[in-house]
Scaffold this motif. Structure first.
Motif, mmCIF file in Angstrom:
data_model
loop_
_atom_site.group_PDB
_atom_site.id
_atom_site.type_symbol
_atom_site.label_atom_id
_atom_site.label_comp_id
_atom_site.label_asym_id
_atom_site.label_seq_id
_atom_site.Cartn_x
_atom_site.Cartn_y
_atom_site.Cartn_z
ATOM 1 N N TYR A 1 0.851 -1.188 0.000
ATOM 2 C CA TYR A 1 0.000 0.000 0.000
ATOM 3 C C TYR A 1 0.889 1.242 0.000
ATOM 4 C CZ TYR A 1 -3.679 -3.291 1.085
ATOM 5 O OH TYR A 1 -4.540 -4.346 1.031
ATOM 6 N N GLN A 2 0.469 2.228 -0.722
ATOM 7 C CA GLN A 2 1.281 3.431 -0.847
ATOM 8 C C GLN A 2 0.391 4.663 -0.784
ATOM 9 O OE1 GLN A 2 3.352 3.910 -4.613
ATOM 10 N NE2 GLN A 2 5.207 4.529 -3.547
ATOM 11 N N CYS A 3 0.955 5.726 -0.275
ATOM 12 C CA CYS A 3 0.238 6.994 -0.215
ATOM 13 C C CYS A 3 -0.018 7.501 -1.633
ATOM 14 C CB CYS A 3 1.072 8.009 0.570
ATOM 15 S SG CYS A 3 0.418 9.674 0.488
ATOM 16 N N PRO A 4 -1.228 7.934 -1.928
ATOM 17 C CA PRO A 4 -1.523 8.439 -3.282
ATOM 18 C C PRO A 4 -0.701 9.675 -3.623
ATOM 19 C CG PRO A 4 -3.377 8.839 -1.793
ATOM 20 C CD PRO A 4 -2.419 7.940 -1.062
ATOM 21 N N THR B 1 -3.672 4.727 6.755
ATOM 22 C CA THR B 1 -3.544 6.108 6.303
ATOM 23 C C THR B 1 -2.077 6.506 6.290
ATOM 24 O OG1 THR B 1 -3.927 6.839 8.574
ATOM 25 C CG2 THR B 1 -5.831 6.830 7.098
ATOM 26 N N CYS B 2 -1.736 7.426 5.431
ATOM 27 C CA CYS B 2 -0.365 7.930 5.326
ATOM 28 C C CYS B 2 -0.018 8.684 6.609
ATOM 29 C CB CYS B 2 -0.257 8.857 4.119
ATOM 30 S SG CYS B 2 1.306 9.750 4.050
ATOM 31 N N LEU C 1 -4.230 5.010 2.234
ATOM 32 C CA LEU C 1 -3.227 4.380 1.374
ATOM 33 C C LEU C 1 -3.908 3.651 0.233
ATOM 34 C CD1 LEU C 1 -0.913 2.868 4.140
ATOM 35 C CD2 LEU C 1 -0.547 4.982 2.877
ATOM 36 N N GLN C 2 -3.244 3.656 -0.903
ATOM 37 C CA GLN C 2 -3.794 2.972 -2.067
ATOM 38 C C GLN C 2 -3.042 1.676 -2.299
ATOM 39 O OE1 GLN C 2 -3.699 5.783 -5.303
ATOM 40 N NE2 GLN C 2 -5.793 6.437 -4.919
ATOM 41 N N GLU C 3 -3.796 0.655 -2.711
ATOM 42 C CA GLU C 3 -3.221 -0.656 -2.986
ATOM 43 C C GLU C 3 -2.409 -0.613 -4.280
ATOM 44 O OE1 GLU C 3 -4.975 -5.054 -3.802
ATOM 45 O OE2 GLU C 3 -6.105 -3.769 -2.440
#
Ligand SMILES: [Zn+2]
Length: 73
Positions: free
Chosen positions: A44-47, A61-62, A69-71
């Motif tokens: 998962y990464q911060c958009p 959440t970031c 967070l986005q997959e």
């Protein structure tokens, strides 16, 4: 005597069925573990990519911008 052996084989068959059924139940457990491993391998990464491509193992959440967070696929 013949009737007795038939009854015994029936009991054996029923027992074998029970063992096979319980084996199937045990096989279902590693399946869910595999699913968890699959889930854990998802990153998962911060958009907004606040931390230079830093990824997280779990959704959340970031810590920087508090966005969801986005997959990563
Ligand atoms: Zn962020």
């Amino acid at each position: 005597m013949k009737i007795k052996s038939t009854a015994l084989s029936l009991i054996l068959m029923a027992f074998t069925m029970m063992v096979l059924t319980s084996c199937k139940d045990k096989k279902a457990e590693p399946k869910s573990e595999t699913h968890e491993e699959l889930h854990a391998s998802t990153a998962y990464q911060c958009p907004m990519d606040c931390e230079d491509g830093k990824t997280f193992d779990e959704p959340g959440t970031c810590p920087v911008c508090k966005m969801d967070l986005q997959e990563l696929k």
